[in-house]
Motif scaffolding. Structure first.
Motif, short mmCIF file in Angstrom:
data_model
loop_
_atom_site.label_atom_id
_atom_site.label_comp_id
_atom_site.label_asym_id
_atom_site.label_seq_id
_atom_site.Cartn_x
_atom_site.Cartn_y
_atom_site.Cartn_z
N ARG A 76 1.91 9.32 -3.41
CA ARG A 76 0.60 9.58 -4.00
C ARG A 76 -0.25 10.39 -3.03
N ASP A 148 3.94 10.89 -7.94
CA ASP A 148 2.98 9.89 -8.42
C ASP A 148 1.64 10.62 -8.58
N MET A 150 -1.30 12.87 -8.42
CA MET A 150 -1.60 14.18 -7.80
C MET A 150 -0.46 14.76 -6.97
N ARG A 188 12.58 14.27 -16.88
CA ARG A 188 11.85 13.49 -15.86
C ARG A 188 10.35 13.74 -15.95
N THR A 192 7.72 9.14 -17.88
CA THR A 192 6.80 8.00 -17.82
C THR A 192 6.14 7.83 -19.19
N PHE A 221 -5.58 11.78 -18.19
CA PHE A 221 -4.94 12.86 -18.94
C PHE A 221 -4.06 13.69 -18.00
N GLY A 222 -3.40 12.98 -17.06
CA GLY A 222 -2.51 13.65 -16.12
C GLY A 222 -1.08 13.61 -16.65
N ASN A 223 -0.12 13.47 -15.73
CA ASN A 223 1.28 13.47 -16.15
C ASN A 223 1.55 12.40 -17.20
N ALA A 224 1.15 11.16 -16.91
CA ALA A 224 1.44 10.06 -17.84
C ALA A 224 0.60 10.18 -19.12
N VAL A 245 -11.12 11.86 -14.77
CA VAL A 245 -11.99 11.30 -13.73
C VAL A 245 -13.47 11.60 -14.00
N GLY A 268 -4.99 17.20 -14.47
CA GLY A 268 -5.28 16.36 -15.63
C GLY A 268 -6.76 16.27 -15.93
N ALA A 294 -4.05 4.90 -18.17
CA ALA A 294 -3.04 5.77 -17.54
C ALA A 294 -3.68 6.54 -16.40
N ALA A 295 -4.54 5.87 -15.62
CA ALA A 295 -5.23 6.57 -14.54
C ALA A 295 -5.03 5.84 -13.21
N ILE A 296 -5.90 4.90 -12.90
CA ILE A 296 -5.84 4.25 -11.59
C ILE A 296 -5.98 2.73 -11.73
N ALA A 317 -0.60 3.11 -16.21
CA ALA A 317 -0.98 3.16 -14.79
C ALA A 317 -0.42 1.96 -14.06
N ASN A 318 -0.36 2.07 -12.74
CA ASN A 318 -0.01 0.93 -11.91
C ASN A 318 -1.28 0.13 -11.63
N1 LIG Z 1 3.79 10.28 -12.55
C1 LIG Z 1 4.66 9.30 -12.72
O1 LIG Z 1 5.87 9.52 -12.84
C2 LIG Z 1 4.20 7.88 -12.79
C3 LIG Z 1 2.85 7.53 -12.75
N2 LIG Z 1 2.50 6.22 -12.88
C4 LIG Z 1 1.12 5.82 -12.79
O2 LIG Z 1 0.36 6.39 -13.85
C5 LIG Z 1 -1.00 6.60 -13.40
C6 LIG Z 1 -1.35 8.06 -13.59
O3 LIG Z 1 -0.41 8.84 -12.85
P1 LIG Z 1 -0.19 10.38 -13.14
O4 LIG Z 1 -0.43 10.66 -14.57
O5 LIG Z 1 1.09 10.75 -12.51
O6 LIG Z 1 -1.37 10.99 -12.25
P2 LIG Z 1 -2.10 12.40 -12.39
O7 LIG Z 1 -2.64 12.69 -11.05
O8 LIG Z 1 -1.20 13.40 -13.04
O9 LIG Z 1 -3.30 12.09 -13.43
C7 LIG Z 1 -4.27 11.11 -13.19
C8 LIG Z 1 -5.29 11.15 -14.31
O10 LIG Z 1 -6.22 10.07 -14.13
C9 LIG Z 1 -7.56 10.59 -14.08
N3 LIG Z 1 -8.37 9.77 -13.19
C10 LIG Z 1 -8.34 9.73 -11.85
N4 LIG Z 1 -9.26 8.87 -11.39
C11 LIG Z 1 -9.89 8.36 -12.48
C12 LIG Z 1 -10.93 7.43 -12.68
N5 LIG Z 1 -11.57 6.87 -11.63
N6 LIG Z 1 -11.30 7.14 -13.94
C13 LIG Z 1 -10.69 7.71 -15.00
N7 LIG Z 1 -9.69 8.61 -14.87
C14 LIG Z 1 -9.30 8.92 -13.63
C15 LIG Z 1 -7.39 12.03 -13.56
O11 LIG Z 1 -8.52 12.83 -13.87
C16 LIG Z 1 -6.13 12.44 -14.34
O12 LIG Z 1 -6.45 12.77 -15.66
C17 LIG Z 1 -1.03 6.12 -11.94
O13 LIG Z 1 -1.42 4.79 -11.88
C18 LIG Z 1 0.43 6.26 -11.51
O14 LIG Z 1 0.75 5.44 -10.42
C19 LIG Z 1 3.41 5.24 -13.11
C20 LIG Z 1 4.73 5.53 -13.18
C21 LIG Z 1 5.25 6.85 -12.94
#
Ligand SMILES: NC(=O)C1=CN([C@@H]2O[C@H](COP(=O)(O)OP(=O)(O)OC[C@H]3O[C@@H](n4cnc5c(N)ncnc54)[C@H](O)[C@@H]3O)[C@@H](O)[C@H]2O)C=CC1
Ligand SMILES: O=C(O)CCC(=O)C(=O)O
Length: 416
Positions: A76, A148, A150, A188, A192, A221-224, A245, A268, A294-296, A317-318
């Motif tokens: 991360r 993970d 970003m 891949r 998720t 609205f990121g990867n997941a 965010v 995202g 699906a954020a934090i 999200a985790n």
């Molecule tokens: N990328 C992966 O393969 C996996 C991700 N996850 C979990 O899914 C969650 C999201 O991960 P990704 O989509 O990969 O991350 P990412 O970095 O692609 O997207 C994160 C999203 O959450 C938003 N965000 C960040 N802080 C925020 C807040 N305080 N309030 C509201 N939205 C917020 C961001 O603007 C963005 O839209 C995390 O908890 C991650 O650990 C879980 C399993 C696998």
């Protein structure tokens, strides 16, 4: 699992791990072993910034338990990364691997940084510096990183290249989530979200909700989150709320997901393009059928759990829901599919990627999706059955299923 609320993700994880182990009949020694990672590496990474000055970044790699096999889990990049979070994330990875029955334990890494404020080349130097700093501890048969928050396939490509240079041979199996041309797996990037969509299907079946009638709200609205919005929209559900965010968007008739996907940036972010937004807190309490954080971490808490109107919560999200909130929503009859089950699609397809790298033979996307579906549904059925037969909430049920294999492997190795 009642009591005062803690937002300490490590402490909360330890409480449920202990409860799961005790219910399975294990004693103090096993609890002592599994409540913390067996290894934690803290590193300082000097990076030459574009202005010519050196900035020193702090990073971590935690390895929870390697009794079953090498450890596995993402890296991360985020300003709030800290030791307790990385430790908790590594324990959650062990549980995901346990539920999916993968030949891995859990690992996780993180760097305290803000990639939104760094240039492409600074990010490359940071990614390579991190690999140099942890290279003794990781490797295709030791600990296999992945994307993970970003981090993405480009970061994985730099990390794979740096590791291959250090070892002096091409090592695609060192890391997963790579671009396809560098040995990445079909599916891949979307895995998720694909896994979360499968879990939504299963949960809706239990609640008797048809996909065409479902109103879905997604935080992040990121990867997941973004791929999930796409899959839900394509399946005929109405995605009425999404967020990033900066804020959230709501339309009771359904949002234009294709437009949003087209306009979101690589982090995202998309809501900054709109004038009429709502807050993330308002988003979480919208009237809907399925809510997907699906954020934090720590988004559903005792402050909002009794106002949530969704019938189903599926944690992409985790750690998005505190233990106190888990208790509240469970008592309110909301079906919660916990993170260690719901978001395991990423690591499952990462496992497929590693297998394909090891054998040098690559599968089609249809093959990957079919195998993923089977493993996710098997995990859901096991957790749901544990929840029903042992009369425990879905989170504790998932921990009980997830911790079994590593506890047994640790015992058989003679560690406890
Ligand atoms: N990328 C992966 O393969 C996996 C991700 N996850 C979990 O899914 C969650 C999201 O991960 P990704 O989509 O990969 O991350 P990412 O970095 O692609 O997207 C994160 C999203 O959450 C938003 N965000 C960040 N802080 C925020 C807040 N305080 N309030 C509201 N939205 C917020 C961001 O603007 C963005 O839209 C995390 O908890 C991650 O650990 C879980 C399993 C696998
Ligand atoms: O793909 C992987 O190996 C790990 C993904 C991850 O970090 C997670 O599930 O939280």
């Amino acid at each position: 699992m009642s009591g005062t609320e803690s937002k300490d993700v490590l402490l909360s994880t330890q409480i449920v791990i202990e409860e799961a182990l005790r219910k399975l009949g294990y004693g103090d020694e096993m609890v002592e072993l599994l409540k913390e990672p067996i290894r934690l590496l803290t590193v300082r990474i000097p990076v030459r910034m574009d202005d010519g000055k050196t900035k020193v970044f702090h990073g971590y790699r935690a390895q929870h338990n390697d009794a079953v096999g090498p450890t596995k889990g993402g890296v991360r990049f985020h300003p709030d990364v800290n030791e307790a979070e990385v430790k908790a994330l590594s324990i959650w990875m062990s549980l995901k691997c346990g539920i999916a029955d993968l030949p891995y334990g859990g690992g996780k890494g993180g760097i305290i940084c803000d990639p939104r404020k760094m240039s492409f080349r600074e990010l490359e130097r940071l990614s390579r510096g991190y690999v140099r700093a942890i290279s003794q501890l990781v490797g295709p048969t030791k600990d296999i990183p992945a994307p993970d928050v970003m981090t993405n396939s480009q970061v994985m490509a730099w990390m794979m290249d740096e590791y291959s240079r250090i070892r002096e041979f091409d090592s695609p199996g060192f890391i997963t989530g790579k671009p396809i041309v560098l040995g990445g797996s079909q599916g891949r990037e979307t895995a998720t979200a694909r896994g979360v969509a499968i879990m939504i299907d299963e949960a809706m079946r239990k609640k008797g909700i048809a996909i065409e009638d479902a109103r879905v709200v997604i935080q992040g609205f990121g990867n997941a989150g973004s791929y999930l919005a796409k899959f839900m929209h394509e399946a005929g559900a109405k995605v009425i709320g999404i967020s990033d965010v900066n804020g959230a968007l709501y339309n009771e008739k359904g949002l234009d997901i294709e437009y949003l996907l087209d306009r979101r940036d690589s982090f995202g972010t998309v809501t900054n393009l709109f004038r009429e937004t709502i807050s993330n807190d308002e988003l979480l309490t919208l009237d809907c059928d399925v809510l997907v954080p699906a954020a934090i971490e720590n988004q559903i808490t005792s402050d909002n759990a009794d106002r949530i109107k969704a019938k189903i919560i599926v944690e992409a999200a985790n750690g998005p829901t505190t233990l106190e909130a888990t208790r509240i929503v469970t008592e309110r009859g909301i079906l919660l599919v916990p993170d260690v089950l719901a978001s395991s699609g990423g690591v499952i397809v990462s496992y497929f990627e590693w297998v394909q790298n090891n054998q040098g033979y690559y599968w089609s996307e249809a093959e990957v999706d079919e195998k993923l579906r089977r493993m996710m549904i098997r995990g859901f059925n096991q957790v749901y059955e544990q929840h029903q037969t042992r009369k425990v909430d879905m989170r504790l049920a998932a921990y009980m299923v997830g911790v079994r294999k590593m506890a047994e492997a640790s015992r058989l190795r003679g560690w406890v």
